[in-house]
Design an enzyme around this catalytic site. Structure first.
Site, PDB file in Angstrom:
ATOM      1  N   GLU A  16      58.714  55.213  78.543  1.00 34.58           N
ATOM      2  CA  GLU A  16      60.028  54.711  77.473  1.00 34.58           C
ATOM      3  C   GLU A  16      61.141  54.426  78.293  1.00 34.58           C
ATOM      4  O   GLU A  16      61.879  55.453  78.924  1.00 34.58           O
ATOM      5  CB  GLU A  16      60.187  55.791  76.589  1.00 34.58           C
ATOM      6  CG  GLU A  16      61.337  55.201  75.438  1.00 34.58           C
ATOM      7  CD  GLU A  16      62.130  56.418  74.867  1.00 34.58           C
ATOM      8  OE1 GLU A  16      63.296  56.204  74.795  1.00 34.58           O
ATOM      9  OE2 GLU A  16      61.177  57.120  74.018  1.00 34.58           O
ATOM     10  N   CYS A  76      68.338  55.270  73.074  1.00 35.96           N
ATOM     11  CA  CYS A  76      67.300  54.298  73.393  1.00 35.96           C
ATOM     12  C   CYS A  76      67.121  53.189  72.492  1.00 35.96           C
ATOM     13  O   CYS A  76      66.608  52.173  72.506  1.00 35.96           O
ATOM     14  CB  CYS A  76      66.132  54.929  74.071  1.00 35.96           C
ATOM     15  SG  CYS A  76      65.469  56.150  72.673  1.00 35.96           S
TER      16      CYS A  76
END
Length: 685
Positions: A263, A302
């Site tokens: 990620e 994020c």
């Protein structure tokens, strides 16, 4: 006046069953608000090869001996124990720059994810050690050769390399599916906030709930850890794309085809609908969402909104309202209850964000906020990593590059205009792959066009409007049941997603063989496997006595026209195929009037049910019901009922039993097939 000076705590790694301190002084970690030393971090002295071996040889076998339900019960107890200790975690969390609200996302959110997976494990997985995937594949005409896919836990260790922004949630959201799958883990938190992760792991180990070595912790560099991975290990990474690519191309990972999930950077966008102008509820919701995503965790998420895509006609109003709202955000010491937004995680992180704002200025102008002069209500403006929210505006986003390539990982967003739904989709796609996007609109056509246009470039898309405003979890909230990850720039990985996340730590294997042997391997009876008919009705048997393959073949019952007409009158189901001979014959699927499907199911129950009180406590469902052959008046039905799967419940006096039910006619043709689900007592009274 004597001033009490607190010595920074020396963090330790938890490996091969003990806490190991670093052998050097280590790097100093400071309070993000005050600059005061909090901890020292160093991992020298850790034998990484031994740590991997310990997980494989000690913890792996112990976890694999447990069933899915036992692992789920372990997670539930662990989550409850951590919840009881969470105030201790909150107290330390403020040093990371997180306000109480920010800490709730990280701490309660992480523990909640653990508990969610515990619940899913108990409700959605069988009480077995192997998981079947899909239907049986019959590979021979006579039924003597079949196949089935199974999922079994990998026999290595999952190495979780986490980011600094969520020291608790980032660990627990990966650990939950890993442990449910039956795989041990080594957690490597980012150094800036590792002191909070270390505290939580200490409390986890102290509970004694985990098998030894199920969770290990590395505080500091991973050294040569990745040199020792093999094809049974998994590596997950959350952080910058540059670091992720470096890890992904590690020689041992490539040579051994190690599963690698990443990620990485994510220039998440949100789109304001063409219908959502100033004065609409959607416009107001949009402003609140952008503001919240810019300021929660000081924009260090994020999933935070980096690009704000709005109709050109609404941009001036949006910038004005959003700038005013952001200007009222109180910035200060995260431990101060009056503060709305805390600092970034470190001075180095603040310098990084300021540098990236400088890059964005090649395409955009600052319309709200001053990145160089933080205005704080508490904390140390010089020693703390403070940065006020910064809003930029890019008037020509199609000619711009930086706004679609540069992520300032802080309270920074860029507004850019569009004129059509197609342009909005194009701008969102220019992020080259993101974790999440959102659309605020009350127009179904606009929602369809934009969502379907963006979906291939995003892991998740949220649609916001007035109807869901009070219940929506928001743009930036990953949920245990939904996938978290994204294509392209976002790393191409996938986490969470309910049981999908568990399967990332398991191997899917196609197993072929005779049905009886397949049943032995999978713990689930399949057609053609051996059966047992011992003369006792299976419903008279408790879980202690019942065996997979126990079977009952019932007597018969002939269906009459009177049965069909009575059922139609009794239920009100007078569909023409049951009541009109001529119309039924005109139907290509029927040869005259037919019995109701649910009449067949009811007659089947009458044939196989044992009426007396006994171990069978309740029928709680029917799965996979299919009607395969029409039943006409005069047809004779018979039932074959076979014990297919047994799932005892932990901590209860009963369990679930799945029965294979096949209803056939006088020609042995199957007229109906389905699974019957019952609750059965573990022992007879």
């Amino acid at each position: 006046m004597n001033v009490l000076v607190m010595e920074p705590r020396r963090l330790e790694s938890y490996v091969y069953g003990r806490w190991v301190p670093g052998t050097k002084d280590g790097a100093e970690l400071r309070d993000a608000s005050t600059g005061a030393p909090v901890a020292l971090i160093d991992s020298t002295g850790v034998d990484f090869a031994s740590s991997l071996a310990y997980g494989r040889e000690k913890a792996g076998p112990a976890l694999r001996r447990m069933s899915f339900h036992e692992r789920a019960a372990m997670l539930k107890a662990l989550g409850q124990a951590l919840m009881d200790r969470k105030e201790e975690f909150y107290a330390l969390s403020s040093a990371t720059g997180a306000t109480r609200t920010d800490s709730w996302i990280d701490i309660d959110g992480g523990i909640g994810t653990l508990l969610s997976y515990a619940s899913k494990g108990r409700r959605e997985l069988p009480n077995t050690r192997v998981l079947v995937d899909g239907d049986v594949e019959t590979l021979s005409r006579d039924g003597t050769f079949s196949a089935r896919h199974i999922l079994s836990p990998l026999q290595g260790v999952a190495i979780h390399i986490n980011a600094f922004n969520f020291p608790v949630w980032g660990m627990l959201e990966k650990l939950a599916p890993t442990l449910i799958a039956g795989m041990p883990a080594i957690v490597k938190p980012a150094s800036q906030t590792a002191y909070l992760t270390e505290l939580v792991v200490r409390r986890m180990i102290e509970t004694g709930l985990l098998p030894e070595g199920a969770v290990q912790l590395v505080c500091g560099s991973v050294g040569d850890l990745l040199d020792h991975v093999d094809g049974q290990d998994v590596v997950t990474f959350t952080g910058s794309a540059w670091t992720g690519r470096k890890l992904k191309t590690h020689p041992a990972i490539i040579e051994n085809s190690v599963r690698f999930t990443m990620e990485a950077d994510s220039l998440n966008a949100t789109v304001l609908g063409l219908d959502a102008g100033p004065g609409t509820e959607e416009f107001d919701l949009f402003v609140k969402e952008v503001s919240r995503e810019m300021t929660a965790k000081a924009g260090q998420k994020c999933t935070a909104i980096r690009r704000v895509i709005a109709p050109r006609a609404y941009c001036d109003a949006l910038v004005s309202v959003l700038g005013e709202r952001l200007g009222k955000t109180t910035l200060g010491n995260a431990a101060d209850e009056t503060v709305r937004m805390g600092p970034l995680a470190s001075l180095a992180q603040r310098d990084e964000v300021r540098a990236r704002i400088g890059d964005l200025l090649a395409d955009a102008e600052i319309v709200a906020g001053d990145p160089d002069n933080p205005r704080v209500v508490s904390g140390d403006a010089e020693a703390g990593a403070f940065l006020n929210p910064v809003l930029l505006y890019c008037d020509k986003p199609w000619q711009a590059k930086a706004v679609h390539d540069v992520e300032a990982f802080g309270p920074v967003s860029t507004v850019m205009p569009y004129d059509s739904a197609e342009e909005a989709v194009d701008l969102a796609r220019r992020g080259k792959g993101s974790l999440v996007s959102s659309v605020f609109t009350n127009d179904p056509i606009f929602a369809e066009d934009v969502v379907l246009g963006m979906a291939p470039f995003h892991g998740r898309v949220l649609i916001g409007n007035r109807t869901s405003a009070k219940t929506s979890t928001g743009h930036g909230s990953p949920l245990p049941g939904l996938v978290h990850g994204g294509p392209g720039r976002a790393g191409g990985g996938e986490e969470l997603g309910g049981l999908r996340g568990v399967m990332h730590y398991m191997q899917r294997t196609a197993v072929q063989g005779a049905p009886t042997l397949l049943s032995a391997v999978t713990g689930r009876w399949v057609a053609g496997a051996d059966v047992r008919r011992d003369g006792e009705h299976p419903f008279r048997k408790s879980l202690a006595e019942l065996q997979i393959g126990d079977q009952l073949v019932t007597g018969t019952r002939t269906v009459t026209l009177e049965d069909i007409e009575h059922f139609a009158k009794f239920t009100g189901d007078t569909f023409y195929a049951h009541m009109d001979e001529e119309a039924a014959r005109a139907n290509p699927f029927f040869d005259g009037r037919v019995a109701h499907g649910y009449l067949i199911v009811s007659f089947a129950a009458g044939l196989f049910v044992d009426p007396a009180p006994g171990p069978v406590l309740a029928n709680y469902g029917v799965d996979n019901l299919r009607f395969l052959t029409p039943v006409n008046p005069g047809d004779t039905l018979q039932v074959q009922l076979t014990c297919k799967e047994i799932n005892p419940r932990i901590g209860a006096e009963h369990g679930e039993v799945r029965w294979d039910c096949r209803v056939s006619n006088q020609s042995r043709a199957t007229v109906a097939q389905y699974d019957v689900l019952t609750m059965v007592a573990k022992t007879r009274d």
